[in-house]
Design a protein around this motif. Structure first.
Motif, short mmCIF file in Angstrom:
data_model
loop_
_atom_site.label_atom_id
_atom_site.label_comp_id
_atom_site.label_asym_id
_atom_site.label_seq_id
_atom_site.Cartn_x
_atom_site.Cartn_y
_atom_site.Cartn_z
N PHE A 57 0.84 -1.20 0.00
CA PHE A 57 0.00 0.00 0.00
C PHE A 57 0.88 1.25 0.00
O PHE A 57 2.02 1.21 0.45
CB PHE A 57 -0.93 0.00 1.22
N THR A 58 0.32 2.34 -0.52
CA THR A 58 1.03 3.62 -0.43
C THR A 58 0.24 4.61 0.41
O THR A 58 0.77 5.60 0.87
CB THR A 58 1.25 4.24 -1.83
N ARG A 59 -1.07 4.35 0.58
CA ARG A 59 -1.89 5.24 1.41
C ARG A 59 -2.18 4.55 2.74
O ARG A 59 -2.59 3.40 2.75
CB ARG A 59 -3.24 5.50 0.73
N THR A 60 -2.00 5.26 3.86
CA THR A 60 -2.25 4.63 5.16
C THR A 60 -3.71 4.79 5.55
O THR A 60 -4.42 3.82 5.74
CB THR A 60 -1.32 5.23 6.23
N LEU A 61 -4.18 6.03 5.66
CA LEU A 61 -5.57 6.26 6.09
C LEU A 61 -6.26 7.22 5.13
O LEU A 61 -5.72 8.27 4.79
CB LEU A 61 -5.58 6.85 7.50
N ASP A 62 -7.47 6.85 4.74
CA ASP A 62 -8.32 7.77 3.99
C ASP A 62 -9.53 8.07 4.89
O ASP A 62 -10.38 7.22 5.11
CB ASP A 62 -8.76 7.11 2.67
N TRP A 63 -9.58 9.28 5.41
CA TRP A 63 -10.64 9.70 6.35
C TRP A 63 -11.40 10.87 5.71
O TRP A 63 -11.87 11.76 6.39
CB TRP A 63 -9.98 10.09 7.67
N SER A 64 -11.49 10.81 4.37
CA SER A 64 -12.11 11.93 3.67
C SER A 64 -13.64 11.87 3.77
O SER A 64 -14.32 12.85 3.50
CB SER A 64 -11.69 11.93 2.20
N ASN A 65 -14.16 10.70 4.18
CA ASN A 65 -15.60 10.56 4.27
C ASN A 65 -15.99 10.00 5.65
O ASN A 65 -16.53 8.91 5.76
CB ASN A 65 -16.08 9.64 3.13
N PRO A 66 -15.67 10.75 6.73
CA PRO A 66 -15.93 10.20 8.05
C PRO A 66 -17.43 9.98 8.28
O PRO A 66 -18.22 10.73 7.72
CB PRO A 66 -15.39 11.29 9.00
#
Ligand code: WTA
Length: 655
Positions: A57-66
């Motif tokens: 993976f290259t992205r750890t967390l995607d929290w753009s849509n909490p």
């Protein structure tokens, strides 16, 4: 609860790990520093170190849509490969994965190589039955190795398991199968409990045939493991023997990699309404935190430890700390089918001696029931292999904590009191053995990489020394990704109370050092022997009985089980005569609840009353009923519509 608070205000004992333990400990204090310096970087490192990724993976967390989190979402992996094949490839295929002991005393030791073979075969069986990525498979099995094989085989092909505790009734099973629209059920003829075979297959038949004989919609096949050797009815075309299918299947199976957010399982748990929630967990983040906590919280030395978690696979503890955490870490573990007192009260301790268990993880309710029997029972066995003790499921009272340490842990083994939930997927708050000076009764601090707070009703963090509600204010890798089929309920239940933090539903208090003390649920969820039950669920089971007009259920403090279910029931006018003819109406209703939900939900007490205490707006005042059930003086009744009603009820209860 008040006595508990009093106790803990006076609790100032500390138990630091020995120097020898600290020197060899897996967790070092630098872990906290690393995680504090760069929380996301810390989790990314854990995910890379502890797991094998097919595509990094290259992205750890995607929290753009909490509150809908995605962790490691451009990476791919196979969860079963991580728990099995890679250990064989790394040359530890001969290591025992599971020492299994059946209740009647039969046993099997299964190596990683053997377990891998079985899971490969089972994966082929599932594919042969038309199960593929995203399909739901219900698992209703006793504590036998096939339960682990079934879960991992489902995971291996990217399908989703929904394990239903074997103690749940046909009705509970049916509603879970319906909600998840399962295509396949994996069960057994029966399993051993309390010295005899307890059948499972009949409940599956009843669930699928329905009470009125209407055939269930989504289930195509039932795979049946032969364990109890009890007679079972057979539905030709639908039912298949597990052993026959396994024998015919190939042991060759190449694992396919799935995206990190591919759903891994649904696990139903009680909430504040009558309908259980299907908690959804996904793959990469879940496995990372399960493996991380299993390794660091239990100080796992995989090459030498024998680990035993006594939880059933029907609960989240069985998912994370019998199946996914230990197997991802290549641990050797003990799995036991039966009950602790069969055939004698020292069975657990006998097993610890026999398998030289070094890490032991159980629930306070079990510890308290052993305390009641007395220390002479465990003292007959050699428990010197034990080096770490864990507790989970409910607050552990300092008295039980001390007994656990002294009698089971030879006054030396560190105890980790681990706070977490079905929803959190893995341990969130716990001491780390080798680092933390433990306090009897306190879960202490958030593990590295996790952020929790205790806040007041307005959401403001409380000062040390004050109480409030536990919240989690940063997303975490093994967090639930939602409630199956109900994103709105997910938002409402956990995220709306304070806007942008996760509300756990637990009361907590910070002591002078800032350590956390859990105080139990603040909502209508009860905790009986570490099992979650909702008052609403039991109330709706009671009113489903034709004799019952109304009911109110409360959780009353109980010395052994933590809380006990106490029900107040109003019988319908039209059924009063009929009810009077039943000698033990309370007993009949207890049995009814057992059939509707499962034996664990059976009320300890049922009181037949004429009225329930209600506010003017019609809300039942459970607080008053709890006072009554716990034998306390009844609190403020001024908001009752009818202030006399409590006197009438309490006269009835005391009679
Ligand atoms: C309670 C079980 C105090 C708590 C893993 C939580 C605890 C609920 C502890 C979750 C602990 C669990 N100290 N309370 N160490 N561990 N609880 O979903 O009330 O079955 O909210 O998960 O158990 O229960 P669940």
């Amino acid at each position: 609860m008040n006595t508990q608070i009093d106790n803990l205000l006076h609790e100032n004992r500390r138990f630091a790990p020995s120097e020898e333990f600290a020197a060899k400990a897996v967790a070092q204090p630098s872990l906290y520093e690393e995680a504090a310096a760069d929380r996301l970087g810390f989790w990314a490192n854990q995910a890379r170190e502890l797991l094998s990724w097919e595509k990094p993976f290259t992205r750890t967390l995607d929290w753009s849509n909490p509150p809908f989190a995605k962790w490691f979402d451009d990476g791919t992996l196979n969860v079963a490969y991580n728990c099995l094949d890679r250990h064989v490839e790394a040359g530890i295929g001969d290591r025992v994965a599971i020492h299994w002991e059946g209740e009647p005393g039969d046993s099997r030791s299964i190596t990683y190589a053997e377990l891998t073979d079985e899971v490969k075969r089972a994966a082929n069986v599932l594919t042969g039955l038309g199960i593929g990525k995203g399909d739901r498979v219900a698992i209703y099995l006793p504590m036998i190795p096939e339960a682990v094989v079934a879960m991992l085989a489902v995971a291996r092909i990217g399908a989703i398991h929904s394990v239903v505790f074997g103690g749940f009734s046909a009705d509970s099973l049916r509603s879970r199968i319906d909600d998840a629209e399962a295509k396949l059920v994996i069960t057994a003829d029966g399993g051993w409990r309390k010295g005899k075979v307890s059948p499972l297959k009949p409940a599956v038949d009843q669930a699928l045939n329905g009470k009125d004989g209407d055939p269930q919609g989504t289930v195509e096949h039932v795979l049946v493991v032969k364990r109890g050797e009890n007679d079972v009815e057979w539905n030709e075309g639908r039912d298949l023997w597990w052993h026959e299918q396994m024998q015919a299947a190939s042991a060759e199976h190449t694992p396919e990699a799935f995206e990190a957010e591919n759903p891994l399982y649904i696990l139903y748990t009680s909430g504040t309404t009558g309908k259980p929630k299907g908690i959804l967990h996904t793959s990469g983040g879940y496995l990372t935190q399960a493996a991380f906590t299993h390794k660091y919280v239990f100080d796992l030395h995989a090459e030498s430890d024998v680990y035993w978690c006594t939880a059933d696979i029907g609960w989240v503890t069985g998912h994370s700390y019998v199946v996914y955490g230990p197997l991802a870490n290549g641990a050797t573990q003990l799995m036991y089918e039966g009950t602790p007192e069969t055939p004698h009260p020292g069975r657990w301790w006998e097993l610890i001696e026999k398998y030289k268990v070094s890490i032991f993880y159980t629930a306070p309710t079990a510890i308290r029931s052993f305390m009641k029997i007395g220390r002479q029972v465990p003292q007959e066995f050699d428990l010197s292999s034990i080096r770490v003790l864990g507790s989970v499921g409910e607050p552990i009272n300092p008295e039980a904590w001390m007994w656990y340490r002294k009698v089971i842990g030879a006054d030396a083994a560190p105890i980790v009191d681990t706070w977490w939930q079905t929803e959190t997927g893995a341990i969130m708050v716990s001491a780390l053995p080798g680092i933390t000076a433990a306090k009897p009764g306190s879960a202490q601090v958030a593990i590295p990489g996790i952020s929790v707070k205790v806040v007041d009703e307005a959401g403001k963090p409380v000062e040390n020394g004050a109480g409030g509600l536990l919240v989690i204010d940063e997303p975490w890798p093994s967090m639930l990704r939602g409630i199956w089929g109900d994103p709105e309920r997910y938002k409402e239940t956990y995220w709306e109370k304070f806007g942008d933090v996760y509300f756990a539903g637990d009361g907590a208090r910070l002591d002078e050092d800032g350590d956390i003390w859990l105080l139990g649920r603040v909502d209508d969820v009860m905790n009986v022997s570490g099992h979650r039950l909702s008052t609403a669920e039991i109330e709706s089971a009671l009113v489903a009985n034709e004799m019952v007009a109304e009911s109110a259920v409360v959780g009353a403090t109980d010395d052994t089980t933590g809380q006990a279910v106490v029900a107040f029931v109003i019988i319908k006018q039209s059924h009063l005569d009929a009810a009077e003819k039943i000698a033990d109406i309370a007993g009949a209703l207890r049995g009814w609840v057992g059939e509707q939900i499962g034996p664990i939900a059976r009320p300890r007490d049922i009181f037949i009353v004429n009225e329930l205490p209600k506010t003017r707006s019609g809300k039942i005042m459970r607080r008053l009923l709890r006072d009554l059930a716990e034998g306390r003086e009844i609190g403020d009744t001024t908001t009752l519509a009818d202030t006399m009603v409590m006197k009438v009820i309490s006269d009835k209860v005391k009679k």
